[in-house]
Design an enzyme around this catalytic site. Structure first.
Site, PDB file in Angstrom:
ATOM      1  N   GLY A  36       0.831  -1.215   0.000  1.00  0.00           N
ATOM      2  CA  GLY A  36       0.000   0.000   0.000  1.00  0.00           C
ATOM      3  C   GLY A  36       0.858   1.255   0.000  1.00  0.00           C
ATOM      4  O   GLY A  36       0.611   2.196  -0.776  1.00  0.00           O
ATOM      5  N   HIS A  37       1.878   1.273   0.867  1.00  0.00           N
ATOM      6  CA  HIS A  37       2.783   2.435   0.898  1.00  0.00           C
ATOM      7  C   HIS A  37       3.510   2.582  -0.442  1.00  0.00           C
ATOM      8  O   HIS A  37       3.684   3.701  -0.953  1.00  0.00           O
ATOM      9  CB  HIS A  37       3.867   2.250   1.974  1.00  0.00           C
ATOM     10  CG  HIS A  37       3.374   2.248   3.381  1.00  0.00           C
ATOM     11  ND1 HIS A  37       3.410   1.135   4.171  1.00  0.00           N
ATOM     12  CD2 HIS A  37       2.859   3.244   4.147  1.00  0.00           C
ATOM     13  CE1 HIS A  37       2.942   1.439   5.376  1.00  0.00           C
ATOM     14  NE2 HIS A  37       2.591   2.705   5.379  1.00  0.00           N
ATOM     15  N   GLN A  61       0.109  10.504  18.107  1.00  0.00           N
ATOM     16  CA  GLN A  61      -1.158  10.003  17.563  1.00  0.00           C
ATOM     17  C   GLN A  61      -1.562   8.650  18.162  1.00  0.00           C
ATOM     18  O   GLN A  61      -2.525   8.036  17.696  1.00  0.00           O
ATOM     19  CB  GLN A  61      -1.112   9.937  16.042  1.00  0.00           C
ATOM     20  CG  GLN A  61      -0.171   8.911  15.444  1.00  0.00           C
ATOM     21  CD  GLN A  61      -0.049   9.072  13.933  1.00  0.00           C
ATOM     22  OE1 GLN A  61       0.623   9.970  13.446  1.00  0.00           O
ATOM     23  NE2 GLN A  61      -0.698   8.199  13.170  1.00  0.00           N
ATOM     24  N   GLY A 149      -3.242   7.458   1.463  1.00  0.00           N
ATOM     25  CA  GLY A 149      -4.055   6.310   1.061  1.00  0.00           C
ATOM     26  C   GLY A 149      -5.514   6.490   1.448  1.00  0.00           C
ATOM     27  O   GLY A 149      -5.828   7.119   2.467  1.00  0.00           O
ATOM     28  N   SER A 188       0.054  -2.031   8.223  1.00  0.00           N
ATOM     29  CA  SER A 188       1.176  -2.484   9.053  1.00  0.00           C
ATOM     30  C   SER A 188       0.664  -3.334  10.205  1.00  0.00           C
ATOM     31  O   SER A 188       1.343  -4.246  10.672  1.00  0.00           O
ATOM     32  CB  SER A 188       1.939  -1.280   9.598  1.00  0.00           C
ATOM     33  OG  SER A 188       2.467  -0.549   8.515  1.00  0.00           O
TER      34      SER A 188
END
Ligand code: PAF
Length: 283
Positions: A36-37, A61, A149, A188
């Site tokens: 995805g990255h 976060q 994304g 991840s």
């Protein structure tokens, strides 16, 4: 690919590229890079002459009971993958570089409203941490384009709002979610899935596909559809947190006249908290 760790090194490199008027695209990440990255990096390469990627696991976060301490770090593999994708620069700042006065004393960037619903309700403070670090990274890298994304759809909308509200001259591009053959969205946190949880996890996307089919078939009882999907997830072995039908544009609750919808969901299986979403067009 160059790797730099300090603001001074980063600004020096970016200044040189700015002199040659080369458009610069930026992909912020927390590392542990997956397909995805890499799709984000590929998109960045296709729209700009230079690509900067950052890897920074941002403590601001993460909630106190979340996985900051155990977040997967795979720096060597990440660097090799970025070289392969043709990234030009990796920015790998230390905690002190990003938060010189500590995380408790930093100026905070907040996008009100959007930061408090859905993910924000279940992870209080999460989005203030995201917008704060992304604003800092934007100021450091000064990209023309930044790439995010669509799996983190609420994050994407928050960043767009922040950029508009703070008049940042940055175009925000989004890239479709990359999925495993089972339909499971790449994340991840999929590395936390063990044993039977691996087989359960793809049911999150399958449930969203079922919701899509029902809504596209004409059902308009959104609350009823959400409740049925929550039950479906629980029966599959998840601890569902929410399934919510929203307006795509602003994540507000949809009225019957709204045609562009998105269904967002979060559910825990084993050690992994998964999120996903699916866009829906209704007539
Ligand atoms: O999506 C992420 O990986 C993070 O939230 C981001 C945008 C890199 C900020 O830490």
């Amino acid at each position: 690919m160059h790797t730099v760790t300090t603001e001074r090194q980063l600004r020096e490199q970016v200044r040189q590229w700015r002199e040659s008027a080369t458009p610069l695209a930026f992909v912020p990440t927390m590392g542990n890079l997956h397909a995805g990255h890499l799709q984000l990096v590929r998109h960045a390469s296709s729209v700009a002459g230079r690509v900067v990627v950052s890897i920074f696991v941002n403590p601001l976060q993460f909630g106190p009971r979340e996985d900051f301490a155990s977040y997967p770090v795979t720096l060597e593999a990440d660097q090799a993958a970025l070289v392969q994708e043709g990234a030009d620069l990796l920015f790998l700042p230390s905690l002190a570089e990003i938060y010189p006065h500590g995380t408790g004393a930093t100026t905070v960037v907040e996008v009100p409203g959007l930061n408090a619903m859905l993910e924000g309700e279940h992870r209080p403070g999460h989005f203030n941490g995201v917008t704060t670090v992304v604003a800092k990274l934007f100021n450091l890298v000064q990209p023309d384009i930044a790439v995010f994304g669509e799996k983190d759809y609420q994050q994407l909308l928050l960043i767009r709002r922040m950029v508009a509200d703070l008049c940042m001259p940055i175009r925000i591009d989004s890239v479709a979610t990359v999925r495993e053959p089972s339909g499971l969205a790449m994340s991840s946190r999929n590395s936390y899935l063990a044993g039977a949880d691996r087989a359960i996890a793809p049911q999150l996307y399958q449930t969203l596909l079922d919701v899509q089919r029902v809504l596209e078939g004409g059902e308009r009882d959104y609350a009823g559809v959400e409740q049925a999907a929550m039950q479906q997830l629980a029966e599959a072995g998840f601890q569902p947190e929410y399934v919510s039908v929203r307006r795509q544009a602003d994540l507000a609750l949809p009225g019957l006249a709204d045609g562009q919808l998105i269904v967002l969901a979060a559910a825990v299986v084993g050690r992994a908290r998964l999120i996903d979403n699916i866009s829906i067009s209704v007539a």
